[in-house]
Every structure is written in C-alpha cells, then in structure tokens.
Design an enzyme around this catalytic site. Structure first.
Site, short mmCIF file in Angstrom:
data_model
loop_
_atom_site.label_atom_id
_atom_site.label_comp_id
_atom_site.label_asym_id
_atom_site.label_seq_id
_atom_site.Cartn_x
_atom_site.Cartn_y
_atom_site.Cartn_z
N ASN A 6 87.72 70.47 -24.15
CA ASN A 6 86.95 70.53 -22.60
C ASN A 6 85.72 69.79 -23.09
OD1 ASN A 6 85.61 71.75 -20.55
ND2 ASN A 6 87.09 73.03 -20.27
N ARG A 33 95.27 63.32 -12.51
CA ARG A 33 94.40 63.25 -12.36
C ARG A 33 93.60 63.66 -12.62
NH1 ARG A 33 96.78 68.88 -10.70
NH2 ARG A 33 97.95 68.88 -12.34
N MET A 34 93.53 63.38 -14.17
CA MET A 34 91.93 63.68 -14.86
C MET A 34 91.89 62.29 -15.17
SD MET A 34 89.82 66.17 -15.77
CE MET A 34 88.82 64.52 -16.73
N ARG A 67 102.89 56.49 -18.84
CA ARG A 67 104.34 56.08 -18.99
C ARG A 67 104.93 54.57 -18.04
NH1 ARG A 67 105.86 62.03 -20.23
NH2 ARG A 67 104.42 62.49 -19.03
N GLY A 92 90.66 63.61 -24.85
CA GLY A 92 90.20 65.14 -24.29
C GLY A 92 92.28 65.98 -24.44
N HIS A 120 94.08 79.24 -15.52
CA HIS A 120 94.28 77.61 -14.23
C HIS A 120 95.52 77.94 -13.36
CE1 HIS A 120 92.44 76.78 -18.22
NE2 HIS A 120 91.73 75.76 -17.64
N THR A 122 94.85 68.18 -24.12
CA THR A 122 95.07 69.43 -24.41
C THR A 122 97.09 70.00 -25.26
OG1 THR A 122 95.98 70.07 -22.48
CG2 THR A 122 93.27 70.56 -22.86
N LYS A 175 99.70 73.65 -14.88
CA LYS A 175 99.57 73.77 -16.44
C LYS A 175 100.65 73.81 -17.57
CE LYS A 175 96.03 74.19 -19.48
NZ LYS A 175 95.53 72.44 -19.95
#
Length: 255
Positions: free
Chosen positions: A113, A13-14, A35, A87, A144, A89, A148
């Site tokens: 972030n 999504r990002m 991937r 970015g 969130h 995480t 997540k």
C-alpha cells in the site's frame, strides 16, 4: 531537471491516477505500458507494450500491473539501471524472491500500500503488537470494491506483517484465514484475517486488538484512489538517488 516517471500497468485505474497526480505535481510522464498496448495515458503519450524502451526513457518506474508481468518489468529496470516502485498486489513468495534478486542491482521499493496514512497505521500496529502480550487477539478486517481479485488485500497483509514483526513471529506460521464451519477455538497468538467485497469501496482496513474485558481498534479508510497515487509518486521521487537495495514506505516517511 524535471523527474520523468514511467508507469507499468498504465491502462488500469491506478496507472491513470498516478499519471494524473504526477502531472499535477509538475513531473514528466515518460510513458506507460500495458498488455493491450492501446490508447493514450495522457494526450500525446501512447500506451505501449515495450517495458525495456519505457525503462530507458524514465528516471524512475512505478508498477501497478499484475504479478505475471513482474519478471519482465524487473528485467527491464535492471537492464536500464533504473529504480522502480512496485505496488502490485497478489504477489507470491516466488515474486518476492525475484524482487530480492532485482534489489541487488537497483534501488527498489515494494509495498502492499502506498498510502502514507496506511503506512503510519502499520507502524502503530507494530508498536501495539510489541507492547501487548499474546493474550491480546489480533484480527484484521478489510473491505474493497467488488472488482478486486485477490484476498486478503496487500494492505491487510502489510498490517499482518507489521503485527507479526512487533511480536517477533513469522506471519506465515500464525495466520488464520477463511474460517468456516466447526473450526475449533481460536489459536493463541494467531493473527486473523477477514476479507469483505462489495460496491465501490476504495479500501477500508481495521486492526482489532481484543482481550478479556477490553478492545483496541485502529484503522484507515481510503476515500479516493488518488491517495495511493500521491503516495506512489512521493515514494518514486524519494527512491531516485537511493543506494541499491530493497526499501519500503517506512523510508519515505522517515520511520
């Protein structure tokens, strides 16, 4: 010349949000990897599995993939001598060691972030922690979406690090997480974390400073994932031309 951006983790999504924002800003998308290596990031821009080729085709890379892919992505950027914004995480100390090593060869920006608002919040948290004594308890609450997979969020840890830096302490030595059962009294000087998950929340973060008789609450609510994409694209553009080294979003904001 138009900046060409490569995206690691392009199928997520990002990754797709970054591609959208970059194109709206008139930037070129060099391509993306993931991937599976299936589908297109945008019309005519296939998603592949070759990070080395992508790095060679790009002016700057943005990585919002998974911790397990970090090493190969860093290697690709080093070989191509291209800057990269990370970015992703859920990073562990071993990942940060890899980032430090890579930053000896290329310009690299790593952040929990990319939101400009969150990073300004972190600066305010650091200032507050520096000016208030350890009789002020610090608690960080984040929420969130249900999908997540890591907790506390990278943003919560970013805010925790800001508070710890303001107090001149190491977060690892003063972090309290996952309270359950008879835990005993709260340790003086601790920085507490609480993680909530549910629905489609893009990201809510609140930092609470509490002492006898009063409380300060400062926070940030993300209403759209696009705010992170905008910050990532702005950070990637800023990173081009920077000297070799490790950076964070403070530089982008001029803090």
């Amino acid at each position: 010349m138009t900046t060409s951006i490569g995206i690691f983790g392009a199928a997520g999504r990002m990754g797709r949000a970054i591609a959208q924002i970059a194109q709206e800003a008139g930037l070129k998308i060099a391509g993306g990897t993931d991937r599976g290596g299936e589908g297109e990031l945008a019309p005519g821009i296939p998603i592949t599995t070759d990070p080395v080729a992508l790095a060679q085709q790009s002016d700057v890379l943005i990585d919002f993939s998974v911790p397990g892919a970090l090493s190969s992505h860093l290697d690709a950027c080093i070989v191509a001598k291209k800057p990269v914004l990370i970015g992703t995480t859920g990073l562990e100390p071993a990942h940060h060691a890899l980032i430090d090593e890579a930053a000896a060869h290329i310009p690299l920006l790593q952040t929990g972030n990319t939101s400009l608002g969150v990073n300004l919040l972190a600066a305010l948290v650091e200032q507050a922690a520096a000016r208030l004594g350890d009789d002020w308890d610090i608690e960080i609450v984040e929420m969130h979406h249900r999908h997540k997979v890591d907790a506390p969020s990278g943003t919560a840890l970013l805010l925790g690090e800001a508070a710890a830096h303001g107090r001149g302490i190491a977060l690892a030595d003063h972090s309290e997480r996952g309270r359950d059962g008879i835990t005993g009294a709260r340790a003086k000087g601790a920085i507490g974390f609480a993680a909530l998950r549910g629905g489609s929340v893009a990201g809510d973060h609140q930092v609470i400073f509490a002492t006898e008789g009063e409380r300060i609450e400062i926070g940030h609510r993300a209403e759209s994932r696009l705010i992170f994409a905008r910050g990532a694209v702005k950070g990637a553009q800023w990173l081009i031309g920077q000297p070799t080294g490790r950076y964070d979003m403070k530089g982008v904001l001029g803090l």
